[in-house]
Design an enzyme around this catalytic site. Sequence first.
Site, PDB file in Angstrom:
ATOM      1  N   HIS A   1    -130.761   8.803  41.644  1.00 25.20           N
ATOM      2  CA  HIS A   1    -131.688   9.730  42.392  1.00 25.20           C
ATOM      3  C   HIS A   1    -131.606  10.329  43.640  1.00 25.20           C
ATOM      4  CE1 HIS A   1    -131.135   5.774  45.128  1.00 25.20           C
ATOM      5  NE2 HIS A   1    -131.086   6.097  46.085  1.00 25.20           N
TER       6      HIS A   1
ATOM      7  N   ASP B   1    -132.831  10.693  47.726  1.00 27.68           N
ATOM      8  CA  ASP B   1    -134.018   9.869  48.179  1.00 27.68           C
ATOM      9  C   ASP B   1    -135.551  10.785  48.314  1.00 27.68           C
ATOM     10  OD1 ASP B   1    -132.081   7.462  48.673  1.00 27.68           O
ATOM     11  OD2 ASP B   1    -131.684   8.788  50.611  1.00 27.68           O
TER      12      ASP B   1
END
Length: 367
Positions: free
Chosen positions: A171, A173
């Site tokens: 990912h 953030d």
Amino acid sequence: MPSIQKELKLPERPKGLPHPEYTTPRGVSPLHSVPAGGLQYPNYTPFKLPNLVEKPFRDRGLSSDPSKSRLLGAATSVIHLTPEIGTEIVGLQLTDLTDEQKDDLARLVAERGVVFFRDQEMDAHEQIAFGAYYGDLHIHQMAGIIPDLPWVHPIHKDGTAVNGRSHQIWHSDVSYELQPPGLTLLKMDTLPEAGPDGTLAGGDTIWASGYALYESLSPKLQEILETLEAKHSGLEQAEKALRTSGCLRRDPIETIHPVVRTHPVTGWKTLYVNENFTKEIVGLEKRIGDGILDSLYRTVAEGYEFQVRWKWSKNAVAIWDNRATYHTGIFDYFPHLRHGLRVAPQAERPYLDPKSKTRRAALSEDA
């Protein structure tokens, strides 16, 4: 021990913070000080924040020396950990850097994706002040906080983290924000004793280069991706908060960002979708859009030559560019404790400059 005499300029605290009676002492990890104060840690006591609005932003790296000589010349050693991503700087304390060196660091992070420092004497207050130099600090919509220092995101897992592996996803953030973080700082102060005979082991973090991943795609696919936008959503995270901690500080949002964005300092194109928060490609049939996203997520996860894996040591710091990298923590240490503190300055709203180039093309022109 960090110098407790150093005067620091911290951001103005939001109104309505919980537990006004509590103050984090200098030089002490909140892992110890908050429970000693009789409070939950990380703390999920609800309080409300105003919704974020877009603000002007100028990256500190734009004020740097392109050679980064003020920073690199002061280091004992500069170690490039892989060809594509990751550099370790030896012999410097982040709290001693001049503003000029901090600007050079912003450029180095923008170029190398993630930069590492070991043995940093930096407490939570110093970490906040350091991060605030680079932009307005993000306060998470639902994650646990230090009660009086809400800009710090505790990275904390222990024997209660029975579902910790569900967080092991590549990912970038909080990409659903209008202005997601740019340069991001994580210091790890407590490592898991998960190795044989209780030795320190486990909890490594891996980063992947968005520049290199994008360059690995075919020119035709690059051309298509540059016409697309994607929806990034904080709704699922917000729903989880309401089901569990009951702590949601702002109205949850969904935001449209380009699938390929331009970094304002390097001018390089980078892939900007991630499995955690990107929900759909705008304007495409769902099955077509999902197929493209699934293929890109697989490229991120399996592009081993574009990754760097960092083995933490006590008081090591990683500084990465959230705009041009992906990361994931390795949850191989249950039920042991792993703890650190993250500070994330917000950057610009993601954009694609049609004149920008891939990293490889830009460097070829400069050679």
